[in-house]
Design a protein around this motif. Structure first.
Motif, short mmCIF file in Angstrom:
data_model
loop_
_atom_site.label_atom_id
_atom_site.label_comp_id
_atom_site.label_asym_id
_atom_site.label_seq_id
_atom_site.Cartn_x
_atom_site.Cartn_y
_atom_site.Cartn_z
N ASP A 273 -75.39 -9.05 -33.96
CA ASP A 273 -75.68 -7.77 -33.31
C ASP A 273 -76.09 -6.77 -34.40
O ASP A 273 -75.27 -6.00 -34.88
N PRO A 274 -77.35 -6.80 -34.83
CA PRO A 274 -77.75 -6.02 -36.00
C PRO A 274 -77.33 -4.54 -35.99
O PRO A 274 -76.90 -4.04 -37.02
N PRO A 275 -77.37 -3.80 -34.88
CA PRO A 275 -76.92 -2.41 -34.99
C PRO A 275 -75.41 -2.28 -35.12
O PRO A 275 -74.92 -1.21 -35.44
N TRP A 276 -74.67 -3.29 -34.83
CA TRP A 276 -73.21 -3.23 -34.94
C TRP A 276 -72.73 -4.47 -35.70
O TRP A 276 -72.02 -5.32 -35.17
N LYS A 277 -73.18 -4.55 -36.96
CA LYS A 277 -72.82 -5.72 -37.77
C LYS A 277 -71.35 -5.69 -38.13
O LYS A 277 -70.78 -4.63 -38.33
N ILE A 278 -70.77 -6.86 -38.21
CA ILE A 278 -69.43 -6.98 -38.77
C ILE A 278 -69.64 -7.35 -40.23
O ILE A 278 -70.25 -8.38 -40.55
N TYR A 279 -69.17 -6.51 -41.12
CA TYR A 279 -69.37 -6.75 -42.55
C TYR A 279 -68.20 -7.55 -43.09
O TYR A 279 -67.08 -7.47 -42.58
N ALA A 280 -68.47 -8.31 -44.13
CA ALA A 280 -67.43 -9.12 -44.74
C ALA A 280 -67.76 -9.29 -46.21
O ALA A 280 -68.91 -9.13 -46.61
N ARG A 281 -66.75 -9.57 -47.00
CA ARG A 281 -67.02 -9.90 -48.39
C ARG A 281 -67.69 -11.27 -48.40
O ARG A 281 -67.21 -12.21 -47.78
N ASN A 282 -68.81 -11.38 -49.08
CA ASN A 282 -69.60 -12.60 -48.99
C ASN A 282 -69.17 -13.68 -49.94
O ASN A 282 -68.73 -13.41 -51.05
N ALA A 283 -69.33 -14.92 -49.51
CA ALA A 283 -68.91 -16.05 -50.32
C ALA A 283 -69.84 -16.26 -51.50
O ALA A 283 -69.46 -16.87 -52.50
#
Lengths: 409, 388
Positions: A273-283
């Motif tokens: 859902d690009p306008p409501w992205k869930i962000y995370a620390r990336n691997a």
């Protein structure tokens, strides 16, 4: 007293819970740091909701096993929370003068950090918990809070009446004003369940937190003490109805279900859902690789994986290896797990860094499969090794490594 | 480390056609989620070099978008950090600030280069993916008391993955480069002649330059000033070749894996080579950093068939793919069959499409029932944002 730039609303995220019902999965990590949905952790949801709702100042209150959570949050950069004014702050309990104490309850945790809140002179404080999966715009809730001229707004979700006894439920009038609150009632009068998301007028809340602290019989909990006290004193409490997907992932069953919900197109939990992205620390891993003989059905696979076997209706986290002829079905495989050749995993949650050696079986039932049967979820803890050809029956929770059935050549 | 990294974001000559039209070579997507520059930047960072300048010439917009402040490579630093040097027109500059050669490019950017605290400079191009330990390279340079150290490789098994303007070096027994042959021409044969159309290439038993150099910053400054004064503008011809006799130019042999990309066919080949687990392990031996896009994990829908492919986050696969490299956010609808293809970010393939040896740039839409087929050495290339 330190003064920072004034903020209209800041968020306080309660992340100190152990989540004891998640058993081995929270042995070494706090519940909000439990991996979820292929590349996220549970805390990514409230954090991303805040950022997407325009809240840039968040205090994360930690207490239980905070190391992994602290490392994960770091300077907050993955959530765009590395800010000059505000950003994310980790707030552990600390020593004050001669005495120091742990957070006694959710309300007490906020009270102990009132200096942090005061620094930003907020009009409103948003109180969140770090153990729910949902996408919610807190800005709309704040608008509602201002419109109703409330002292406290509680986000609620409609639940079936028979489940309402697991929640704090609210009875409201036609203006959504709360006139009765029941915490986990045997006989619920309403099916509007509290989501554990509150907006308070800070000045008002401060008074009630101090009052609550002076009461030796109080459990210092929002649901059990502060909210009932406010209601009894005649403050304006309103219920804000949320209509989207919301899930408490406090148990093994619900954690498994919420993960599987991602794979179900009929469930309104849309992560892409690009306008409501869930962000995370990336691997930071390379894209995943699918081998020549792999078979994939209705699954989600993350970076750095190497898939040679069969994956059906499962969530695969980063850097997982699934060997030739291995079968993974209806399972959640957390980061860095290695699954050997010919291993079979069914209805299971495999914890981070676990090793399932070749030919081992996890969560298998030997009896003929009934259609629509209820399967118990098998859980393998973090860093556990299940030896070659060993077999873990359905519904087990494995806390210690188990040797192979045959010596490895 | 006492080093300034200088990366040339563009190739002097390349044959990447539609792929480098909207972007400079440095921001060419490769290997799924990466851009060419990620490998070079990661090399610097993994070698503890945190002072890097990128020299750009044209169509660098996408590169600036990609690198930003250099945060994802840990290059947002107070001391050093990342700098993108773009051409600039100043009223008293000769011409219009645009440079046509390496020597001019270095000369025009010398003020910025001189401002770095570093004593040495490591210069590199963007067309080669390699894993060099620059710390070891600098030690070699200092130990040999070299004026310039040039990195080369011996015995190229696959000439299709070597830049075709790579020079041949004559390295003597003591490791000194005595002569430089330009455009890989020797005894009438150029790199092109070692390549053949059917993909079977003849190994080259020579020392080929990889376009990586170490030089003391002060020496670089004076060599460039000198060259500019005499109008000698070709770095290879006018500095390396001309001064091979008088300067101590040392050759440093690189023995690990590399892939040079300067043509459509080498681009295709390099991507498909990454499907080989051994090659992938070599290329990703050290962490390769890239811009984070926060896409969701890839989704595989029942009925999909996926064989021997690299797939990035944000993809949704309903059809069949075999021997493919997919960037982030690629959608493959059901009943479509894609083989031996490279598909860049956010491209959508609708139902019942058949593709073989195709390179699809970003944001392409392939509509229902289309069939496209190329050859390994001559893939079909679909330009960015085309609707087929």
């Amino acid at each position: 007293m330190i003064y920072a730039k004034k903020k209209e609303m800041i968020a306080m995220l309660l992340a100190g819970g152990q989540g004891s019902r998640l058993g081995v999965l929270t042995k070494d990590v706090a519940k909000p740091a439990v991996p979820f949905g292929g590349k996220y952790r549970i805390i990514d949801f409230p954090l991303s909701n805040c950022v997407n709702s325009g809240i840039d100042t968040i205090g994360v209150l930690t207490q239980y096993q905070p190391l992994e959570l602290n490392t994960y949050i770091g300077n907050g950069q993955p959530w765009d929370l590395d800010r000059i004014n505000g950003g994310v702050s980790i707030l552990p309990p600390y020593v004050k003068g001669k005495a120091g104490e742990w957070y006694k309850g959710t309300a007490n945790a906020i009270l102990q950090n009132s200096n942090f809140i005061e620094m930003y002179h907020p009009d409103y404080v948003l109180v969140l918990s770090g153990d729910h999966v949902y996408k919610m715009n807190y800005e709309l809730m704040l608008d509602f809070h201002k419109e109703t001229n409330a002292d406290c707004t509680i986000a609620v979700i409609q639940v079936p009446f028979e489940e309402a006894n697991r929640f704090g439920v609210m009875s409201t009038d036609q203006n959504r004003q709360v006139y009765e609150f029941q915490e986990k009632p045997e006989d619920p009068k309403s099916n509007l369940a509290s989501m554990g998301v509150y907006i308070f007028n800070w000045e008002k809340l401060k008074d009630y937190l101090i009052e609550d602290d002076n009461d030796p019989n109080s459990e210092n909990d929002f649901g059990k003490n502060v909210i009932p006290n406010m209601l009894n004193a005649g403050e304006r409490l309103f219920a804000y109805t949320y209509g989207g997907y919301w899930k408490d992932v406090g148990t093994i069953e619900s954690l498994w279900e919420a993960n599987m919900d991602i794979l179900d197109p009929n469930v309104p939990l849309k992560l892409n859902d690009p306008p409501w992205k869930i962000y995370a620390r990336n691997a930071g891993q390379p894209p995943h690789y699918i081998g020549e003989h792999a078979e994939l059905k209705n699954c989600s696979i993350s970076e750095g994986c190497m898939i040679y076997g069969k994956v059906d209706h499962s969530i695969i986290f980063p850097s997982v290896t699934i060997g030739n002829n291995a079968i993974v079905s209806n399972s959640i495989i957390m980061p860095n797990v290695s699954i050997g050749e010919g291993a079979v995993i069914e209805y299971a949650i495999i914890g981070e860094n676990a090793i399932i050696e070749q030919g081992a079986t996890v969560g298998c039932i030997n009896t003929a499969k009934l259609s629509g049967e209820h399967r118990e979820i098998t859980v393998i803890g973090q860093d556990i090794r299940i030896g070659a050809k060993n077999s873990i029956p359905a519904g087990e929770m494995v806390e210690f490594s188990l040797p192979g059935k045959e010596p490895l050549r | 480390m006492n080093v300034l990294g200088i990366i040339f974001s563009y190739a002097e000559r390349d044959n990447l056609r539609e792929l480098t039209k909207p972007r400079t070579l440095a921001s060419l997507p490769i290997g799924g989620k990466y851009r060419m520059i990620d490998f070079i930047l990661s090399n610097f960072v993994n070698s503890n070099i945190f002072d890097v300048s990128i020299i750009t010439k044209n169509n660098y917009h996408s590169l600036i978008d990609h690198v930003g402040s250099g945060k994802e490579w840990d290059l947002t630093r107070k001391i050093g950090g990342l700098r993108v040097l773009t051409p600039f027109a100043s009223p008293d500059a000769k011409g219009n600030g645009i440079y046509n050669s390496r020597v001019e490019a270095l000369s025009y950017n010398m003020n910025s280069i001189k401002r770095s605290r570093a004593e040495y400079v490591i210069m590199t191009n963007c067309s080669t993916i390699y894993n060099i330990d620059f710390e070891e390279l600098l030690r070699f340079h200092v130990d040999r008391r070299a004026d310039i150290t040039a990195v080369y490789t011996n015995n190229i098994q696959d000439p299709s993955l070597l830049a075709y303007d790579a020079p041949f070096y004559h390295v003597n027994d003591s490791g000194r480069i005595e002569d430089v042959r330009l455009f890989s021409e020797e005894n009438g044969r150029r790199i092109d002649d070692y390549r053949s159309a059917n993909g079977e290439n003849e190994p080259i038993n020579k020392s080929c330059g990889l376009g990586v150099f170490v030089i003391r910053k002060s020496l670089l400054d004076s060599l460039i000033a000198d060259a500019m004064a005499y109008g000698r503008l070709d770095f290879y011809r006018d500095i390396l070749q001309r001064l091979a006799g008088s300067l101590n130019i040392q050759g440093y042999e690189y023995q690990k894996y590399f892939m040079g990309i300067d043509s459509i066919s080498s681009y295709m080949r390099a991507n498909l080579k990454l499907l080989d687990v051994e090659i992938r392990n070599k290329v990703f031996e050290n962490v390769v950093y890239t811009k984070v896009k926060d896409s969701v994990p890839a989704e595989y829908v029942s009925g999909c068939v996926v064989k021997n492919s690299i797939i990035s986050d944000g993809c949704r696969i309903e059809g069949t793919i075999e021997n493919c490299v997919l960037s982030r956010g690629v959608k493959i609808a059901k009943d479509s069959i894609v083989r031996n293809s490279v598909i860049m970010q956010n491209t959508t393939i609708m139902e019942n499409v058949n593709l073989n040896y195709v390179i699809l740039d970003k944001d392409v839409i392939v509509r229902e029932n289309r069939k496209l087929s190329g050859h390994e050495t001559f893939p079909v290339v679909i330009e960015k944002a085309t609707i087929v």
